[in-house]
Design an enzyme around this catalytic site. Structure first.
Site, short mmCIF file in Angstrom:
data_model
loop_
_atom_site.label_atom_id
_atom_site.label_comp_id
_atom_site.label_asym_id
_atom_site.label_seq_id
_atom_site.Cartn_x
_atom_site.Cartn_y
_atom_site.Cartn_z
N HIS A 199 0.81 -1.22 0.00
CA HIS A 199 0.00 0.00 0.00
C HIS A 199 0.84 1.26 0.00
O HIS A 199 0.33 2.34 0.30
CB HIS A 199 -0.96 -0.01 1.22
N CYS B 230 4.42 20.29 -7.00
CA CYS B 230 5.50 19.61 -7.74
C CYS B 230 6.52 20.63 -8.24
O CYS B 230 6.15 21.60 -8.90
CB CYS B 230 4.89 18.87 -8.93
N1 APR Z 1 -1.27 -7.45 18.17
C1 APR Z 1 -1.82 -8.22 17.19
N2 APR Z 1 -2.93 -7.85 16.50
C2 APR Z 1 -3.48 -6.66 16.82
C3 APR Z 1 -2.97 -5.80 17.84
C4 APR Z 1 -1.80 -6.25 18.52
N3 APR Z 1 -1.25 -5.52 19.49
N4 APR Z 1 -3.76 -4.69 17.91
C5 APR Z 1 -4.72 -4.84 16.97
N5 APR Z 1 -4.57 -6.01 16.33
C6 APR Z 1 -5.34 -6.56 15.21
C7 APR Z 1 -6.81 -6.25 15.22
O1 APR Z 1 -7.53 -7.28 15.89
C8 APR Z 1 -7.15 -6.26 13.72
O2 APR Z 1 -7.49 -7.56 13.28
O3 APR Z 1 -4.83 -5.93 14.05
C9 APR Z 1 -5.84 -5.85 13.06
C10 APR Z 1 -5.86 -4.44 12.51
O4 APR Z 1 -6.83 -4.41 11.49
P1 APR Z 1 -7.02 -3.08 10.63
O5 APR Z 1 -7.03 -1.91 11.55
O6 APR Z 1 -8.18 -3.33 9.71
O7 APR Z 1 -5.67 -2.94 9.80
P2 APR Z 1 -5.28 -3.71 8.47
O8 APR Z 1 -5.81 -5.11 8.46
O9 APR Z 1 -3.83 -3.53 8.28
O10 APR Z 1 -6.07 -2.83 7.35
C11 APR Z 1 -5.80 -3.15 6.00
O11 APR Z 1 -7.06 -1.17 5.34
O12 APR Z 1 -7.48 1.04 5.77
C12 APR Z 1 -6.83 0.16 4.93
O13 APR Z 1 -4.91 0.58 3.67
C13 APR Z 1 -5.36 0.42 4.98
O14 APR Z 1 -3.52 -1.17 4.97
C14 APR Z 1 -4.78 -0.87 5.57
C15 APR Z 1 -5.83 -1.89 5.18
ZN ZN Z 2 4.71 17.17 -11.57
#
Ligand code: APR
Ligand code: ZN
Length: 252
Positions: free
Chosen positions: A116, A151
């Site tokens: 991303h 830019c």
């Molecule tokens: N240890 C392990 N897992 C954790 C912890 C922790 N300390 N804290 C939170 N989590 C878990 C949550 O339970 C959840 O399942 O991490 C996950 C975070 O999920 P999201 O916030 O949805 O993040 P992510 O899965 O990376 O989102 C994917 O969505 O918004 C877009 O582009 C953005 O890359 C991101 C994508």
């Molecule tokens: Zn440019």
């Protein structure tokens, strides 16, 4: 559970890691979903879509400058370093991350794919100008500015080089990630809700090919249904424990 995960990992021939915001939570980087996730306080449609940027680039830049400042001040945690150690031991072939926080690179992982993008990279949507804003130590004054950056080559409004909702993922990283997933016999899935596609296809690809899926998460996710081993807990603690167990298995 930890013993079973350690045995699978020690026996694997081509293990990869797939990470999400949860791996950086213990570094102080807010996740997106869940109780105190960013999308619970802000509307992603107003901040992380091309339409939002078109409509109000000042608001989007305010949000990204805030996130850049926060992320510039945090450090990798034990979970990031455990992945560096597994790569050093030759057990982990690559880390594929959805995170834009640069913490895997800061921790020292070499073979890294950022699906991303990277929050410190900015680019020009018109002429392709691209820069890491930390170069030439300009981050602080960049963050202190109020107006939208322009830019230097063509004068257009620059944007963060991250993938917004509704945008395609960068071709090369996506190709690289799926080719690694196609070769992997194990995927270690850490801290992702597993609900954002096409990224979430990565663990499913390993699973479809008969590979093992080990998940580390504080709660169930979209990946849990295919996990051979679900290690419930904070990634720092769990990964420390897993690393110790793997060392134990390898030293017999
Ligand atoms: N240890 C392990 N897992 C954790 C912890 C922790 N300390 N804290 C939170 N989590 C878990 C949550 O339970 C959840 O399942 O991490 C996950 C975070 O999920 P999201 O916030 O949805 O993040 P992510 O899965 O990376 O989102 C994917 O969505 O918004 C877009 O582009 C953005 O890359 C991101 C994508
Ligand atoms: Zn440019």
């Amino acid at each position: 559970m930890l013993g079973e995960a350690a045995r699978l990992l020690a026996r694997s021939k081509f293990a990869i890691a797939f990470t999400g915001a949860g791996i950086s939570a213990e570094s102080g980087v807010p996740t997106f979903r869940g109780p105190d996730g960013l999308w619970g306080h802000y509307r992603a449609e107003e901040l992380a879509t091309p339409e939002a940027f078109e409509r109000d680039p000042h608001l989007v830049w305010k949000f990204y400058r805030w996130r850049m400042g926060l992320i510039a001040g945090v450090k990798p945690n034990r979970a990031h370093y455990a992945l560096v150690e597994l790569e050093r031991m030759g057990l982990l072939k690559a880390v594929i991350t959805q995170n834009v926080d640069d913490l895997h690179r800061k921790a020292g992982n070499r073979n890294l794919i950022e699906l991303h993008g990277n929050i410190f990279h900015i680019r020009c949507p018109s002429c392709g100008y691209h820069k890491d804003i930390r170069e030439s130590g300009r981050l602080d004054n960049f963050l202190a500015q109020k107006e939208v950056p322009r830019c230097p080559e063509c004068g257009s409004v620059l944007r963060p080089d991250v993938v917004w909702f509704g945008e395609p993922l960068p071709r090369e990283p996506l190709k690289g990630a799926f080719s690694l997933a196609g070769r992997a016999d194990l995927v270690l899935v850490i801290g992702t809700s597993g609900v954002v596609y096409p990224a979430a296809y990565i663990p499913y690809t390993v699973w479809e090919n008969g590979g093992s899926v080990i998940e580390v998460n504080t709660s169930e996710s979209g990946i849990t249904p295919i996990a051979d081993v679900f290690l419930r807990g904070k990634s720092g603690e769990v990964m420390d424990g897993l690393l110790k167990k793997v060392r134990g298995v390898l030293n017999g």
